[in-house]
Design a protein around this motif. Structure first.
Motif, PDB file in Angstrom:
ATOM      1  N   LYS A  48     -11.266  14.062   1.465  1.00  0.00           N
ATOM      2  CA  LYS A  48     -12.650  14.182   1.932  1.00  0.00           C
ATOM      3  C   LYS A  48     -13.536  13.161   1.219  1.00  0.00           C
ATOM      4  O   LYS A  48     -14.386  12.517   1.846  1.00  0.00           O
ATOM      5  CB  LYS A  48     -13.165  15.612   1.700  1.00  0.00           C
ATOM      6  N   VAL A  49     -13.322  12.979  -0.074  1.00  0.00           N
ATOM      7  CA  VAL A  49     -14.091  11.985  -0.832  1.00  0.00           C
ATOM      8  C   VAL A  49     -13.810  10.589  -0.273  1.00  0.00           C
ATOM      9  O   VAL A  49     -14.733   9.800  -0.035  1.00  0.00           O
ATOM     10  CB  VAL A  49     -13.755  12.061  -2.339  1.00  0.00           C
TER      11      VAL A  49
ATOM     12  N   VAL B  41     -15.074   5.693   3.007  1.00  0.00           N
ATOM     13  CA  VAL B  41     -14.622   4.766   4.054  1.00  0.00           C
ATOM     14  C   VAL B  41     -15.671   4.639   5.156  1.00  0.00           C
ATOM     15  O   VAL B  41     -15.828   3.567   5.751  1.00  0.00           O
ATOM     16  CB  VAL B  41     -13.256   5.219   4.627  1.00  0.00           C
ATOM     17  N   GLN B  42     -16.408   5.706   5.407  1.00  0.00           N
ATOM     18  CA  GLN B  42     -17.440   5.669   6.448  1.00  0.00           C
ATOM     19  C   GLN B  42     -18.471   4.579   6.182  1.00  0.00           C
ATOM     20  O   GLN B  42     -19.064   4.046   7.122  1.00  0.00           O
ATOM     21  CB  GLN B  42     -18.132   7.035   6.563  1.00  0.00           C
ATOM     22  N   ALA B  43     -18.677   4.235   4.919  1.00  0.00           N
ATOM     23  CA  ALA B  43     -19.689   3.248   4.556  1.00  0.00           C
ATOM     24  C   ALA B  43     -19.170   1.809   4.613  1.00  0.00           C
ATOM     25  O   ALA B  43     -19.945   0.871   4.441  1.00  0.00           O
ATOM     26  CB  ALA B  43     -20.218   3.547   3.155  1.00  0.00           C
ATOM     27  N   LEU B  44     -17.884   1.614   4.865  1.00  0.00           N
ATOM     28  CA  LEU B  44     -17.313   0.268   4.877  1.00  0.00           C
ATOM     29  C   LEU B  44     -17.559  -0.437   6.196  1.00  0.00           C
ATOM     30  O   LEU B  44     -17.623   0.189   7.254  1.00  0.00           O
ATOM     31  CB  LEU B  44     -15.795   0.337   4.640  1.00  0.00           C
TER      32      LEU B  44
ATOM     33  N   ALA C  35     -12.831  -2.340   5.732  1.00  0.00           N
ATOM     34  CA  ALA C  35     -11.862  -1.293   6.050  1.00  0.00           C
ATOM     35  C   ALA C  35     -10.474  -1.888   6.308  1.00  0.00           C
ATOM     36  O   ALA C  35      -9.464  -1.345   5.864  1.00  0.00           O
ATOM     37  CB  ALA C  35     -12.322  -0.482   7.252  1.00  0.00           C
ATOM     38  N   GLN C  36     -10.424  -3.007   7.006  1.00  0.00           N
ATOM     39  CA  GLN C  36      -9.143  -3.661   7.275  1.00  0.00           C
ATOM     40  C   GLN C  36      -8.510  -4.158   5.978  1.00  0.00           C
ATOM     41  O   GLN C  36      -7.303  -3.986   5.770  1.00  0.00           O
ATOM     42  CB  GLN C  36      -9.328  -4.813   8.264  1.00  0.00           C
ATOM     43  N   THR C  37      -9.307  -4.747   5.115  1.00  0.00           N
ATOM     44  CA  THR C  37      -8.810  -5.223   3.829  1.00  0.00           C
ATOM     45  C   THR C  37      -8.292  -4.061   2.992  1.00  0.00           C
ATOM     46  O   THR C  37      -7.215  -4.126   2.394  1.00  0.00           O
ATOM     47  CB  THR C  37      -9.924  -5.972   3.060  1.00  0.00           C
ATOM     48  N   TYR C  38      -9.038  -2.976   2.977  1.00  0.00           N
ATOM     49  CA  TYR C  38      -8.659  -1.773   2.238  1.00  0.00           C
ATOM     50  C   TYR C  38      -7.350  -1.200   2.784  1.00  0.00           C
ATOM     51  O   TYR C  38      -6.446  -0.857   2.024  1.00  0.00           O
ATOM     52  CB  TYR C  38      -9.790  -0.751   2.348  1.00  0.00           C
ATOM     53  N   LEU C  39      -7.249  -1.117   4.092  1.00  0.00           N
ATOM     54  CA  LEU C  39      -6.035  -0.602   4.731  1.00  0.00           C
ATOM     55  C   LEU C  39      -4.819  -1.436   4.362  1.00  0.00           C
ATOM     56  O   LEU C  39      -3.762  -0.894   4.004  1.00  0.00           O
ATOM     57  CB  LEU C  39      -6.205  -0.565   6.246  1.00  0.00           C
ATOM     58  N   LEU C  40      -4.940  -2.739   4.425  1.00  0.00           N
ATOM     59  CA  LEU C  40      -3.815  -3.610   4.082  1.00  0.00           C
ATOM     60  C   LEU C  40      -3.399  -3.435   2.622  1.00  0.00           C
ATOM     61  O   LEU C  40      -2.206  -3.425   2.304  1.00  0.00           O
ATOM     62  CB  LEU C  40      -4.168  -5.072   4.372  1.00  0.00           C
ATOM     63  N   GLU C  41      -4.365  -3.257   1.729  1.00  0.00           N
ATOM     64  CA  GLU C  41      -4.043  -3.045   0.322  1.00  0.00           C
ATOM     65  C   GLU C  41      -3.345  -1.707   0.119  1.00  0.00           C
ATOM     66  O   GLU C  41      -2.380  -1.602  -0.646  1.00  0.00           O
ATOM     67  CB  GLU C  41      -5.304  -3.128  -0.546  1.00  0.00           C
ATOM     68  N   VAL C  42      -3.797  -0.673   0.811  1.00  0.00           N
ATOM     69  CA  VAL C  42      -3.145   0.639   0.713  1.00  0.00           C
ATOM     70  C   VAL C  42      -1.707   0.547   1.223  1.00  0.00           C
ATOM     71  O   VAL C  42      -0.778   1.078   0.592  1.00  0.00           O
ATOM     72  CB  VAL C  42      -3.939   1.709   1.498  1.00  0.00           C
ATOM     73  N   LEU C  43      -1.497  -0.129   2.340  1.00  0.00           N
ATOM     74  CA  LEU C  43      -0.144  -0.284   2.875  1.00  0.00           C
ATOM     75  C   LEU C  43       0.748  -1.061   1.907  1.00  0.00           C
ATOM     76  O   LEU C  43       1.914  -0.713   1.706  1.00  0.00           O
ATOM     77  CB  LEU C  43      -0.191  -0.976   4.242  1.00  0.00           C
ATOM     78  N   ARG C  44       0.199  -2.104   1.281  1.00  0.00           N
ATOM     79  CA  ARG C  44       0.967  -2.881   0.306  1.00  0.00           C
ATOM     80  C   ARG C  44       1.379  -1.992  -0.860  1.00  0.00           C
ATOM     81  O   ARG C  44       2.539  -1.996  -1.286  1.00  0.00           O
ATOM     82  CB  ARG C  44       0.136  -4.071  -0.201  1.00  0.00           C
ATOM     83  N   GLN C  45       0.438  -1.202  -1.355  1.00  0.00           N
ATOM     84  CA  GLN C  45       0.742  -0.316  -2.476  1.00  0.00           C
ATOM     85  C   GLN C  45       1.778   0.741  -2.094  1.00  0.00           C
ATOM     86  O   GLN C  45       2.613   1.108  -2.920  1.00  0.00           O
ATOM     87  CB  GLN C  45      -0.538   0.352  -2.983  1.00  0.00           C
ATOM     88  N   MET C  46       1.736   1.220  -0.853  1.00  0.00           N
ATOM     89  CA  MET C  46       2.738   2.194  -0.405  1.00  0.00           C
ATOM     90  C   MET C  46       4.132   1.560  -0.376  1.00  0.00           C
ATOM     91  O   MET C  46       5.126   2.203  -0.734  1.00  0.00           O
ATOM     92  CB  MET C  46       2.372   2.738   0.978  1.00  0.00           C
TER      93      MET C  46
END
Length: 55
Positions: free
Chosen positions: A16-17, A22-25, A30-41
Protein backbone atom coordinates in the motif's frame (compact mmCIF):
# COMPACT_ATOMS: atom_id res chain seq x y z
CA UNK A 1 1.87 -21.16 8.03
CA UNK A 2 1.64 -18.54 5.28
CA UNK A 3 0.97 -19.75 1.73
CA UNK A 4 3.94 -18.99 -0.57
CA UNK A 5 1.79 -17.05 -3.04
CA UNK A 6 0.15 -14.89 -0.39
CA UNK A 7 1.47 -11.71 1.22
CA UNK A 8 1.84 -11.32 4.95
CA UNK A 9 0.02 -8.47 6.66
CA UNK A 10 3.30 -6.55 6.85
CA UNK A 11 3.90 -7.09 3.12
CA UNK A 12 0.36 -5.93 2.33
CA UNK A 13 1.04 -2.73 4.27
CA UNK A 14 4.31 -2.19 2.39
CA UNK A 15 2.49 -2.74 -0.92
CA UNK A 16 0.00 0.00 0.00
CA UNK A 17 2.87 2.37 0.80
CA UNK A 18 4.54 1.54 -2.55
CA UNK A 19 1.23 1.96 -4.35
CA UNK A 20 0.84 5.46 -2.92
CA UNK A 21 4.42 6.37 -3.89
CA UNK A 22 4.08 5.01 -7.44
CA UNK A 23 0.95 7.09 -8.04
CA UNK A 24 3.12 10.22 -7.87
CA UNK A 25 5.60 9.05 -10.52
CA UNK A 26 5.65 10.17 -14.12
CA UNK A 27 5.36 7.47 -16.78
CA UNK A 28 9.09 7.68 -17.49
CA UNK A 29 9.94 7.38 -13.78
CA UNK A 30 7.56 4.43 -13.43
CA UNK A 31 9.13 2.64 -16.39
CA UNK A 32 12.63 3.20 -15.01
CA UNK A 33 11.51 1.97 -11.59
CA UNK A 34 9.87 -1.11 -13.10
CA UNK A 35 12.99 -2.04 -15.05
CA UNK A 36 15.12 -1.69 -11.91
CA UNK A 37 12.73 -3.88 -9.91
CA UNK A 38 12.81 -6.53 -12.64
CA UNK A 39 16.62 -6.40 -12.72
CA UNK A 40 16.78 -6.86 -8.97
CA UNK A 41 14.35 -9.80 -9.16
CA UNK A 42 16.61 -11.47 -11.73
CA UNK A 43 19.65 -10.92 -9.50
CA UNK A 44 17.69 -12.43 -6.58
CA UNK A 45 16.79 -15.45 -8.76
CA UNK A 46 20.47 -15.90 -9.65
CA UNK A 47 21.48 -15.76 -5.98
CA UNK A 48 18.83 -18.32 -4.98
CA UNK A 49 19.88 -20.65 -7.83
CA UNK A 50 23.53 -20.29 -6.81
CA UNK A 51 22.73 -21.04 -3.17
CA UNK A 52 20.59 -24.05 -4.08
CA UNK A 53 23.29 -25.39 -6.41
CA UNK A 54 25.99 -25.03 -3.76
CA UNK A 55 23.94 -26.18 -0.77
Amino acid sequence: MQMPGKLTLEQQFKMKVYEDQVQALTQEEAQTYLLEVLRQMMVKDNIVKHLMKNA
